[in-house]
Design an enzyme around this catalytic site. Structure first.
Site, PDB file in Angstrom:
ATOM      1  N   TYR A   1      -4.389   8.272 -51.164  1.00  0.00           N
ATOM      2  CA  TYR A   1      -3.685   9.500 -51.582  1.00  0.00           C
ATOM      3  C   TYR A   1      -3.398   9.459 -53.091  1.00  0.00           C
ATOM      4  CZ  TYR A   1      -0.246  13.168 -51.961  1.00  0.00           C
ATOM      5  OH  TYR A   1       0.438  14.289 -52.355  1.00  0.00           O
TER       6      TYR A   1
ATOM      7  N   THR B   1       2.038  22.632 -56.861  1.00  0.00           N
ATOM      8  CA  THR B   1       2.103  21.206 -57.193  1.00  0.00           C
ATOM      9  C   THR B   1       2.114  21.072 -58.725  1.00  0.00           C
ATOM     10  OG1 THR B   1      -0.286  20.930 -57.364  1.00  0.00           O
ATOM     11  CG2 THR B   1       0.695  20.563 -55.191  1.00  0.00           C
TER      12      THR B   1
ATOM     13  N   ASN C   1      -3.540  12.741 -59.375  1.00  0.00           N
ATOM     14  CA  ASN C   1      -3.294  11.345 -59.005  1.00  0.00           C
ATOM     15  C   ASN C   1      -4.060  10.865 -57.767  1.00  0.00           C
ATOM     16  OD1 ASN C   1      -1.731  10.697 -61.182  1.00  0.00           O
ATOM     17  ND2 ASN C   1       0.176  11.402 -60.224  1.00  0.00           N
TER      18      ASN C   1
ATOM     19  N   HIS D   1       4.334  21.409 -50.527  1.00  0.00           N
ATOM     20  CA  HIS D   1       3.076  21.784 -51.170  1.00  0.00           C
ATOM     21  C   HIS D   1       2.021  22.244 -50.162  1.00  0.00           C
ATOM     22  CE1 HIS D   1       4.790  20.252 -54.721  1.00  0.00           C
ATOM     23  NE2 HIS D   1       4.610  18.974 -54.471  1.00  0.00           N
TER      24      HIS D   1
HETATM   25  N1  CTP Z   1      -3.366  15.568 -56.299  1.00  0.00           N
HETATM   26  C1  CTP Z   1      -4.490  15.881 -55.536  1.00  0.00           C
HETATM   27  N2  CTP Z   1      -4.854  15.075 -54.499  1.00  0.00           N
HETATM   28  C2  CTP Z   1      -4.144  13.985 -54.187  1.00  0.00           C
HETATM   29  C3  CTP Z   1      -2.990  13.651 -54.940  1.00  0.00           C
HETATM   30  C4  CTP Z   1      -2.624  14.478 -56.005  1.00  0.00           C
HETATM   31  O1  CTP Z   1      -5.136  16.892 -55.790  1.00  0.00           O
HETATM   32  N3  CTP Z   1      -4.551  13.195 -53.186  1.00  0.00           N
HETATM   33  C5  CTP Z   1      -3.025  16.409 -57.466  1.00  0.00           C
HETATM   34  C6  CTP Z   1      -1.970  17.470 -57.155  1.00  0.00           C
HETATM   35  O2  CTP Z   1      -2.263  18.646 -57.879  1.00  0.00           O
HETATM   36  C7  CTP Z   1      -0.700  16.853 -57.684  1.00  0.00           C
HETATM   37  C8  CTP Z   1      -1.191  16.028 -58.870  1.00  0.00           C
HETATM   38  O3  CTP Z   1      -2.488  15.563 -58.477  1.00  0.00           O
HETATM   39  O4  CTP Z   1       0.263  17.771 -58.110  1.00  0.00           O
HETATM   40  C9  CTP Z   1      -0.302  14.850 -59.198  1.00  0.00           C
HETATM   41  O5  CTP Z   1      -0.065  14.087 -58.025  1.00  0.00           O
HETATM   42  P1  CTP Z   1       1.382  13.728 -57.547  1.00  0.00           P
HETATM   43  O6  CTP Z   1       1.998  12.837 -58.530  1.00  0.00           O
HETATM   44  O7  CTP Z   1       1.313  13.270 -56.136  1.00  0.00           O
HETATM   45  O8  CTP Z   1       2.101  15.179 -57.698  1.00  0.00           O
HETATM   46  P2  CTP Z   1       3.051  16.090 -56.793  1.00  0.00           P
HETATM   47  O9  CTP Z   1       2.629  16.099 -55.362  1.00  0.00           O
HETATM   48  O10 CTP Z   1       3.150  17.424 -57.449  1.00  0.00           O
HETATM   49  O11 CTP Z   1       4.417  15.379 -56.955  1.00  0.00           O
HETATM   50  P3  CTP Z   1       5.640  15.373 -55.932  1.00  0.00           P
HETATM   51  O12 CTP Z   1       5.210  14.571 -54.762  1.00  0.00           O
HETATM   52  O13 CTP Z   1       6.741  14.693 -56.725  1.00  0.00           O
HETATM   53  O14 CTP Z   1       5.933  16.806 -55.606  1.00  0.00           O
END
Ligand code: CTP
Length: 319
Positions: free
Chosen positions: A276, A241, A109, A293
């Site tokens: 982000y 993650t 994302n 994470h």
């Molecule tokens: N990701 C990334 N860099 C970012 C944002 C996200 O590499 N700036 C990747 C991560 O592997 C992440 C995935 O995209 O797990 C999906 O993003 P997100 O929805 O933010 O996932 P999580 O952080 O896993 O969700 P949460 O905050 O609910 O733990």
């Protein structure tokens, strides 16, 4: 035989400068990247020693019944009862049973996707995995539309759908769920106690409105198994993650794996600011010490796999 060095020394192209985005420059460039089939198969075999995506992608109906008590994975002292609704939505057979795909896309994302023009390329993969119900319609040019599996951490209901406080937000979520149109909705329901009601709300909505999705609820052992695999490879992640979980699962049923939207750094490779998330205003502080994470560490591991041809990371524009 192919060696996999997931947390080994950096490639010569990686110069240790203070600027994160320079340090994480992706080599080889997109056009020079070659898939390493031998290595991919070896990784699949290694991961199979820890987990089997076909089984661990979801708890099945036969293994639980309504009223069963489950201890949350991260809050062992807290428990939940398997509700009738949850039971109804458990799949009878694995949604990945005997599935094999030539190429898969895993779409993270990160805001690095904005202006990437990657939509078409992403949609051309045989199987497309997305994370946390991220919106696609308004960003189709950059992220594509095809969705075969999408994850939904319970926290998404709070962050993106205002905890369904009123009919408008309930309708918004309902529309998003309807738009999934038969794809797999992967809900980590047994991770942390905080998500209890949110999971129940979503389950209820799906049943009440006959939403056409194939629900899946990851096995109780998945998290520890994934962590175990990466720890064995010297990648000391606190809590994997969603993106890393998806890659680890995908090795089982995807021949080639392409990652988009993985970039946990505030500047891109050309020093321009990167959001982000591509779709909201969540800030980078979110990945600080307080976060469970360790995204930059995960990124380093994925980058090393990219350099060895086991997966392909795209962190800029698509051709
Ligand atoms: N990701 C990334 N860099 C970012 C944002 C996200 O590499 N700036 C990747 C991560 O592997 C992440 C995935 O995209 O797990 C999906 O993003 P997100 O929805 O933010 O996932 P999580 O952080 O896993 O969700 P949460 O905050 O609910 O733990």
């Amino acid at each position: 035989r192919a060696e996999v060095v997931i947390n080994g020394s950096s490639s010569p192209a990686v110069v240790d400068r203070s600027n994160e985005s320079i340090k994480h420059n992706i080599q080889p460039a997109s056009s020079k990247w070659r898939h390493n089939q031998t290595l991919s198969l070896r990784i699949r075999k290694q991961i199979l020693k820890f987990l089997d995506a076909e089984k661990d992608i979801s708890v099945l109906k036969g293994t639980l019944k309504p009223g069963d008590i489950i201890h949350y994975i991260f809050d062992r002292d807290s428990t939940m009862n398997v509700s009738q609704n949850l039971y109804e939505l458990l799949p009878r057979t694995s949604p990945l049973k005997n599935k094999h795909f030539g190429t898969c896309a895993i779409v993270g994302n990160s805001g690095v996707l904005l202006n990437s023009g990657c939509g078409q390329e992403i949609d051309a993969h045989s199987f497309v995995i997305r994370c946390n119900l991220a919106p696609v319609q308004e960003y189709a040019r950059d992220v594509g539309l095809k969705t075969d599996l999408v994850t939904m951490n319970p926290s998404v209901i709070q962050r993106a759908f205002e905890d369904l406080v009123n009919a408008t937000w309930r309708e918004k979520l309902l529309q998003r769920l309807h738009s999934l149109n038969g794809s797999i909705l992967w809900i980590p329901a047994f991770m942390a106690r905080g998500g209890k009601e949110r999971v129940e709300w979503v389950n209820e909505l799906i049943l009440k409105h006959h939403v056409n999705v194939r629900t899946a609820y990851p096995s109780l052992r998945l998290l520890h198994a994934v962590r175990g695999y990466w720890l064995t490879n010297k990648v000391h992640i606190k809590r994997p993650t969603t993106g890393l979980l998806m890659y680890t699962l995908a090795t089982r049923f995807c021949n080639q794996i392409y990652l988009y939207g993985f970039w946990p750094f505030p500047l891109d490779q050309n020093q321009n600011p990167v959001k982000y998330h591509y779709y909201d205003s969540l800030k980078y502080g979110y990945t600080s010490q307080a976060s469970p994470h360790t995204m930059p560490l995960e990124f380093k591991a994925l980058k090393s796999l990219h350099e060895q041809g086991a997966l392909k990371l795209t962190v800029g524009q698509c051709d």
